[in-house]
Design a protein around this motif. Structure first.
Motif, PDB file in Angstrom:
ATOM      1  N   PHE A  25       7.819 -13.084  -2.114  1.00  0.00           N
ATOM      2  CA  PHE A  25       6.878 -12.203  -1.940  1.00  0.00           C
ATOM      3  C   PHE A  25       6.028 -12.462  -0.570  1.00  0.00           C
ATOM      4  O   PHE A  25       5.608 -11.190   0.047  1.00  0.00           O
ATOM      5  N   ASN A  26       6.260 -13.457  -0.431  1.00  0.00           N
ATOM      6  CA  ASN A  26       5.985 -13.403   1.731  1.00  0.00           C
ATOM      7  C   ASN A  26       6.491 -12.728   2.190  1.00  0.00           C
ATOM      8  O   ASN A  26       6.544 -12.445   3.432  1.00  0.00           O
ATOM      9  N   VAL A  27       7.981 -12.215   2.111  1.00  0.00           N
ATOM     10  CA  VAL A  27       8.321 -10.968   3.629  1.00  0.00           C
ATOM     11  C   VAL A  27       9.347 -10.214   3.147  1.00  0.00           C
ATOM     12  O   VAL A  27      10.167  -9.927   3.858  1.00  0.00           O
ATOM     13  N   ILE A  28       8.381  -9.922   1.899  1.00  0.00           N
ATOM     14  CA  ILE A  28       8.825  -8.385   1.463  1.00  0.00           C
ATOM     15  C   ILE A  28       8.562  -7.212   2.501  1.00  0.00           C
ATOM     16  O   ILE A  28       7.290  -7.256   3.209  1.00  0.00           O
ATOM     17  N   ASN A  29       9.070  -6.289   3.008  1.00  0.00           N
ATOM     18  CA  ASN A  29       8.755  -4.985   3.938  1.00  0.00           C
ATOM     19  C   ASN A  29       8.142  -4.229   3.331  1.00  0.00           C
ATOM     20  O   ASN A  29       9.172  -3.253   3.184  1.00  0.00           O
ATOM     21  N   TRP A  30       7.221  -3.878   3.111  1.00  0.00           N
ATOM     22  CA  TRP A  30       6.421  -2.527   2.438  1.00  0.00           C
ATOM     23  C   TRP A  30       6.716  -1.609   3.172  1.00  0.00           C
ATOM     24  O   TRP A  30       6.926  -0.838   1.881  1.00  0.00           O
ATOM     25  N   SER A  49       0.529  -1.398  -0.247  1.00  0.00           N
ATOM     26  CA  SER A  49       0.596   0.281   0.312  1.00  0.00           C
ATOM     27  C   SER A  49       0.907   1.274  -0.509  1.00  0.00           C
ATOM     28  O   SER A  49       1.857   1.099  -0.247  1.00  0.00           O
ATOM     29  N   GLY A  50       0.311   2.364   0.299  1.00  0.00           N
ATOM     30  CA  GLY A  50       1.085   3.577  -0.044  1.00  0.00           C
ATOM     31  C   GLY A  50       1.943   4.006  -1.240  1.00  0.00           C
ATOM     32  O   GLY A  50       1.152   3.674  -2.069  1.00  0.00           O
ATOM     33  N   PRO A  51       2.722   5.322  -1.148  1.00  0.00           N
ATOM     34  CA  PRO A  51       2.332   5.268  -2.021  1.00  0.00           C
ATOM     35  C   PRO A  51       3.660   5.162  -3.243  1.00  0.00           C
ATOM     36  O   PRO A  51       3.587   4.576  -4.353  1.00  0.00           O
ATOM     37  N   VAL A  52       4.158   3.737  -2.823  1.00  0.00           N
ATOM     38  CA  VAL A  52       5.069   2.601  -3.418  1.00  0.00           C
ATOM     39  C   VAL A  52       4.694   2.001  -4.376  1.00  0.00           C
ATOM     40  O   VAL A  52       4.490   1.399  -5.433  1.00  0.00           O
ATOM     41  N   ALA A  53       3.304   1.722  -4.145  1.00  0.00           N
ATOM     42  CA  ALA A  53       1.687   1.336  -4.766  1.00  0.00           C
ATOM     43  C   ALA A  53       1.631   1.697  -5.593  1.00  0.00           C
ATOM     44  O   ALA A  53       1.221   0.712  -6.678  1.00  0.00           O
ATOM     45  N   ASP A  54       1.369   2.327  -5.386  1.00  0.00           N
ATOM     46  CA  ASP A  54       0.420   3.849  -6.684  1.00  0.00           C
ATOM     47  C   ASP A  54       1.534   4.032  -7.843  1.00  0.00           C
ATOM     48  O   ASP A  54       1.392   3.590  -9.225  1.00  0.00           O
ATOM     49  N   ALA A  55       2.930   3.861  -7.593  1.00  0.00           N
ATOM     50  CA  ALA A  55       3.997   4.325  -8.373  1.00  0.00           C
ATOM     51  C   ALA A  55       3.908   3.039  -9.030  1.00  0.00           C
ATOM     52  O   ALA A  55       4.489   2.608 -10.365  1.00  0.00           O
ATOM     53  N   ILE A  56       3.767   1.505  -8.234  1.00  0.00           N
ATOM     54  CA  ILE A  56       4.173   0.505  -9.291  1.00  0.00           C
ATOM     55  C   ILE A  56       3.069  -0.027  -9.929  1.00  0.00           C
ATOM     56  O   ILE A  56       2.959  -0.117 -11.207  1.00  0.00           O
ATOM     57  N   ASN A  57       1.917   0.709  -9.735  1.00  0.00           N
ATOM     58  CA  ASN A  57       0.855   0.387 -10.824  1.00  0.00           C
ATOM     59  C   ASN A  57       0.498   1.452 -11.408  1.00  0.00           C
ATOM     60  O   ASN A  57       0.901   0.668 -12.327  1.00  0.00           O
TER      61      ASN A  57
END
Lengths: 219, 146
Positions: free
Chosen positions: B125-130, B34-42
């Protein structure tokens, strides 16, 4: 399948036939998977041969098939783009095919001729072994250490190659003895202690094979 | 001095990369960001799944030892997937600020996953610290003047 063949152009079909005849296969090991214990474990030999080498063979065949198709179509761009895959998988197939022969549970001693060349070019067998070991341990990342023959100068030389870059195509040296230092070659058994693996592998060096390669290259 | 440069790049890069790597993971990590990086990824990839596919393919496809990366491009103010060989540092090699790295040297997974790099990449992908990835993204954007 039949419908697909009918649709292929004559040239494409010819190219495909040529590729089918030349499909690469995984060579059998000259010994059992456990033959090199305790120097190289059975688990490593099984994975290394039946998984890693097999994958290079499979992917080489795929790359060569694509190459034949591109060549038949006159698609130079695709031909060029396939170069890394051919180098990586072709090199992997070449290197490992040599490797399995380079190792043996009872590899004997260097031939008189090879021993003379080693003494001439390195001073002694021990000197050559420590130089090749040092160079091989120092490989950054994945790669191979090699004892090779420089045919033009008629001298033995040590070289390393990154990844699966094949020795002869890369340096012109004829490969005599290779030491795989990709981590898959030793990690299950030696963990991060690459020097222990490299020092130990001399116990299973197949001097009969290495000497034969030297003799063949010296003609 | 010149003779030392490869050793500095290799070991310096190794130190940089692994220092980032340990912060990129957490025991309660994973899931969708979630958050800004999620927006950038999308924005850049179309969806999280599309990013996941791209990042995974790139990481699995590294020939030999190396790293898969999600990085920030300061000039374009966007994120990008890239790979590096050996311990080559991302910023020096591609000009991207490292946000999320995946070590695909065999030592990172071989004892557990053997030759099955793809399984390891999937499990990563199960351990990424977003939260950490977001922090790095926001710092990188600030440093780039955004």
């Amino acid at each position: 399948m039949l419908a697909v063949r009918v649709l292929l152009s004559a040239r494409g079909l010819a190219a495909a036939s040529v590729v089918r005849c030349q499909k690469h296969t995984l060579p059998d090991l000259p010994y059992d998977y456990n033959a090199l214990e305790p120097v190289i474990s059975t688990d490593i030999m099984k994975l290394h041969h039946s998984k890693h080498h097999q994958t290079y063979v499979n992917n080489l065949n795929v790359a060569e098939e694509k190459l034949a198709e591109a060549h038949a179509k006159g698609d130079v761009s695709t031909v060029i783009s396939l170069a890394p895959a051919l180098r990586f998988n072709g090199g992997g197939h070449i290197n490992h095919t040599i490797f399995w022969q380079n190792l043996s549970p009872d590899g004997g001693e260097p031939s008189g001729d090879l021993m003379a060349a080693i003494n001439r070019d390195f001073g002694s067998l021990d000197n050559m072994k420590s130089q090749l070991s040092a160079a091989t341990v120092a490989v950054q990342g994945s790669g191979w250490g090699w004892l090779g023959l420089n045919k033009q100068k008629g001298v033995l030389q040590i070289a390393t190659c990154p990844n699966q870059d094949p020795l002869e195509a890369t340096t012109g040296l004829v490969p005599l003895f290779g030491i795989d230092v990709w981590e898959h070659a030793y990690y299950l058994q030696y963990k991060n202690v690459r020097p222990d693996y490299v020092n130990a592998i001399w116990k299973v060096a197949n001097w009969k094979d290495i000497s034969a390669r030297f003799a063949a290259a010296s003609k | 001095m010149n003779a030392l440069l490869p050793a500095i790049k290799f070991n310096g890069g190794g130190h940089l990369n692994h220092t980032i790597f340990w912060t990129n993971m957490a025991p309660n990590g994973g899931g969708e960001p979630s958050g800004p990086v999620a927006d950038a990824i999308n924005k850049e990839f179309g969806s999280f799944q599309a990013f996941k596919d791209r990042f995974s393919a790139a990481s699995v496809g590294v020939k030999g030892s190396g790293w898969g990366w999600l990085g920030y491009c300061p000039k374009g103010d966007k994120v990008a997937v890239a790979t590096c060989q050996n311990q080559d540092p991302l910023e020096l090699t591609h000009g991207l600020v490292p946000l999320l790295g995946l070590d695909v040297w065999e030592h990172a997974y071989y004892l557990q996953y053997k030759n099955l790099r793809a399984d390891y990449v999937k499990a990563f992908f199960n351990v990424i610290n977003w939260a950490n990835v977001n922090e790095r993204y926001e710092n990188a954007r600030k440093a780039a003047g955004h």
